[in-house]
Design a protein around this motif. Sequence first.
Motif, PDB file in Angstrom:
ATOM      1  N   SER A   1     -57.685 -12.442   1.524  1.00 19.44           N
ATOM      2  CA  SER A   1     -57.295 -11.037   1.580  1.00 19.44           C
ATOM      3  C   SER A   1     -56.702 -10.666   0.219  1.00 19.44           C
ATOM      4  CB  SER A   1     -56.266 -10.812   2.693  1.00 19.44           C
ATOM      5  OG  SER A   1     -55.994  -9.438   2.860  1.00 19.44           O
ATOM      6  N   PRO A   2     -57.465  -9.984  -0.642  1.00 21.23           N
ATOM      7  CA  PRO A   2     -57.069  -9.827  -2.046  1.00 21.23           C
ATOM      8  C   PRO A   2     -55.962  -8.843  -2.355  1.00 21.23           C
ATOM      9  CG  PRO A   2     -59.146  -8.721  -1.635  1.00 21.23           C
ATOM     10  CD  PRO A   2     -58.820  -9.471  -0.380  1.00 21.23           C
ATOM     11  N   SER A   3     -55.598  -7.960  -1.428  1.00 22.26           N
ATOM     12  CA  SER A   3     -54.547  -6.986  -1.675  1.00 22.26           C
ATOM     13  C   SER A   3     -54.944  -6.047  -2.809  1.00 22.26           C
ATOM     14  CB  SER A   3     -53.216  -7.689  -1.982  1.00 22.26           C
ATOM     15  OG  SER A   3     -52.157  -6.765  -2.023  1.00 22.26           O
ATOM     16  N   SER A   4     -53.966  -5.460  -3.480  1.00 23.16           N
ATOM     17  CA  SER A   4     -54.185  -4.578  -4.628  1.00 23.16           C
ATOM     18  C   SER A   4     -53.406  -5.135  -5.814  1.00 23.16           C
ATOM     19  CB  SER A   4     -53.701  -3.155  -4.323  1.00 23.16           C
ATOM     20  OG  SER A   4     -54.400  -2.608  -3.224  1.00 23.16           O
ATOM     21  N   VAL A   5     -53.656  -4.572  -6.997  1.00 22.49           N
ATOM     22  CA  VAL A   5     -52.994  -5.040  -8.213  1.00 22.49           C
ATOM     23  C   VAL A   5     -52.071  -3.957  -8.761  1.00 22.49           C
ATOM     24  CG1 VAL A   5     -53.363  -5.764 -10.613  1.00 22.49           C
ATOM     25  CG2 VAL A   5     -54.863  -6.620  -8.799  1.00 22.49           C
ATOM     26  N   LEU A   6     -50.905  -4.380  -9.204  1.00 22.19           N
ATOM     27  CA  LEU A   6     -49.972  -3.505  -9.895  1.00 22.19           C
ATOM     28  C   LEU A   6     -49.867  -3.948 -11.349  1.00 22.19           C
ATOM     29  CD1 LEU A   6     -47.011  -3.485  -7.339  1.00 22.19           C
ATOM     30  CD2 LEU A   6     -48.526  -1.559  -7.810  1.00 22.19           C
ATOM     31  N   VAL A   7     -49.748  -2.995 -12.254  1.00 18.96           N
ATOM     32  CA  VAL A   7     -49.423  -3.326 -13.639  1.00 18.96           C
ATOM     33  C   VAL A   7     -47.940  -3.040 -13.832  1.00 18.96           C
ATOM     34  CG1 VAL A   7     -49.853  -2.873 -16.076  1.00 18.96           C
ATOM     35  CG2 VAL A   7     -51.750  -2.780 -14.438  1.00 18.96           C
ATOM     36  N   LEU A   8     -47.218  -4.057 -14.289  1.00 19.16           N
ATOM     37  CA  LEU A   8     -45.780  -3.948 -14.512  1.00 19.16           C
ATOM     38  C   LEU A   8     -45.487  -4.078 -16.003  1.00 19.16           C
ATOM     39  CD1 LEU A   8     -44.580  -6.418 -11.708  1.00 19.16           C
ATOM     40  CD2 LEU A   8     -45.068  -3.973 -11.479  1.00 19.16           C
TER      41      LEU A   8
ATOM     42  N   PHE B   1     -38.310  -5.584 -14.308  1.00 19.41           N
ATOM     43  CA  PHE B   1     -39.683  -5.122 -14.532  1.00 19.41           C
ATOM     44  C   PHE B   1     -39.840  -3.772 -13.853  1.00 19.41           C
ATOM     45  CE2 PHE B   1     -39.835  -9.648 -15.039  1.00 19.41           C
ATOM     46  CZ  PHE B   1     -40.763  -9.871 -16.042  1.00 19.41           C
ATOM     47  N   GLU B   2     -40.698  -2.940 -14.431  1.00 26.13           N
ATOM     48  CA  GLU B   2     -40.930  -1.620 -13.850  1.00 26.13           C
ATOM     49  C   GLU B   2     -42.431  -1.381 -13.686  1.00 26.13           C
ATOM     50  OE1 GLU B   2     -40.587   0.704 -18.165  1.00 26.13           O
ATOM     51  OE2 GLU B   2     -38.932   0.783 -16.716  1.00 26.13           O
ATOM     52  N   ARG B   3     -42.779  -0.623 -12.680  1.00 24.97           N
ATOM     53  CA  ARG B   3     -44.192  -0.299 -12.447  1.00 24.97           C
ATOM     54  C   ARG B   3     -44.699   0.686 -13.488  1.00 24.97           C
ATOM     55  NH1 ARG B   3     -45.681   0.378  -6.136  1.00 24.97           N
ATOM     56  NH2 ARG B   3     -43.948  -0.760  -5.179  1.00 24.97           N
ATOM     57  N   VAL B   4     -45.921   0.460 -13.938  1.00 27.72           N
ATOM     58  CA  VAL B   4     -46.568   1.447 -14.796  1.00 27.72           C
ATOM     59  C   VAL B   4     -47.913   1.864 -14.220  1.00 27.72           C
ATOM     60  CG1 VAL B   4     -45.391   0.759 -16.917  1.00 27.72           C
ATOM     61  CG2 VAL B   4     -47.530  -0.375 -16.268  1.00 27.72           C
ATOM     62  N   SER B   5     -48.177   1.441 -12.983  1.00 26.33           N
ATOM     63  CA  SER B   5     -49.407   1.874 -12.303  1.00 26.33           C
ATOM     64  C   SER B   5     -49.149   1.960 -10.810  1.00 26.33           C
ATOM     65  CB  SER B   5     -50.559   0.894 -12.563  1.00 26.33           C
ATOM     66  OG  SER B   5     -50.475  -0.231 -11.709  1.00 26.33           O
ATOM     67  N   ASP B   6     -49.958   2.737 -10.153  1.00 27.40           N
ATOM     68  CA  ASP B   6     -50.003   2.705  -8.691  1.00 27.40           C
ATOM     69  C   ASP B   6     -50.799   1.475  -8.280  1.00 27.40           C
ATOM     70  OD1 ASP B   6     -48.609   5.124  -8.384  1.00 27.40           O
ATOM     71  OD2 ASP B   6     -50.466   6.283  -8.681  1.00 27.40           O
ATOM     72  N   PRO B   7     -50.771   1.090  -6.997  1.00 29.39           N
ATOM     73  CA  PRO B   7     -51.616  -0.038  -6.555  1.00 29.39           C
ATOM     74  C   PRO B   7     -53.089   0.244  -6.869  1.00 29.39           C
ATOM     75  CG  PRO B   7     -50.003   0.514  -4.875  1.00 29.39           C
ATOM     76  CD  PRO B   7     -49.920   1.593  -5.910  1.00 29.39           C
TER      77      PRO B   7
END
Length: 402
Positions: A375-382, A391-397
């Motif tokens: 189950s690959p989920s989604s990727v976040l760019v931090l 760390f802070e998010r710089v993208s949505d999933p």
Amino acid sequence: MTRKYFRYAATSLLGMVIGLTATTATATDPGVTDTKIVLGSVTPVSGPPSLLGKAHMLALRVWEQDVNARGGINGRKVEIRQEDDGYVPQRAVQGVKRLVDVEGIFGLIGTSGSAMLQAMLPYINEQRLPTINAMAVAAAHFTPPNKTVFVIGPTYCQELSTAMKNMVASKKLHKEKFALVYQDDEFGSDVRCGYQKAIKDLGLNSVAEISFKRGTKDFSAEMLSLKQVGATFLASGGVVAEHSMLMKEAAKNQMSLTFLAVHSAHLTPVQALAGAAGDGYFVADYVPPLTDLSVPGMAKFMGLAQKYLSADELKSLNRYSITAYIGALLMEDAISRCGKVLTRACVVDKLETTKNFGTDGLASPISFGPNDRHSPSSVLVLRSDAKNSRFERVSDPIPVLD
């Protein structure tokens, strides 16, 4: 013979049948009694990658205490046994064998690094051991599918490819000179897959791919080579400390690099070890930062951690704690759905039929199927904010599409 004797014999036989039926109805596999379920974990709690295994185990302890405080799973308390593999494949095999033969575990909820799980797979398959891997994901773990092994999160290939494509598009990096440094093993091979896929799909200019042996401490030659070919974007396929070493060498050589690493760089010790060079690098991951309490699942986990862990233990939590907690919740759900008659086969069946299992935002909904153990989920760019150790998010999933 008297009627009294026949009545006695019939009653005894009926009792035996009822007793046999009851025994059959409650028959269980190893690691299960009327009052407890014993689960195991093989993770590195010594050696350089120990901060991964320690963080993983702390989360399992939090879950263990929480689930037992709630009365256990269908009335059975959970007990976790742990083996340290030191991030060595042969030790991982020895560890899982000891957990089965000596500790008598029911299933595995911790499986160390990519190469370590790969080494354990033949024995896991032989024992038909329900196993959840949420620590290090490689395509070889589920291609072809292993009947009892369920994998959460994108592969390194999917993770890096997805993040690179997002960054190139969002930051307009099409004209950069791309390079990759990766570990020469199963883990690194999967990282390289993601790099090459992004390069090919977007038609990017790759100027170098450099591999290194596990345990390498000096990256001066590698970074000098990258400077000579004019690399401006570096994809890092290090395990933990390698990310920091690469960043420090880049700073020493006065290289201006966009630095993207796989999720093993989503650690404050990586920031700290890199020093001033550790501010502003990017990480691909599938779980949010521990500090993001706007995520309901994160707020819940951190509340439980504060309840059950010491102040020093709280400092040792990291993103591997979150993936461990996700895996534990998934195992709890499958065991719970089996009811009182708990067998390994039942848990495997329940995991296989899992559809859109939610984690309150810790990861995308989890699903498996008869021939799908990933189950690959989604990727976040931090982005690393080293000055504030966060760390802070710089993208949505970002959905994983392939």
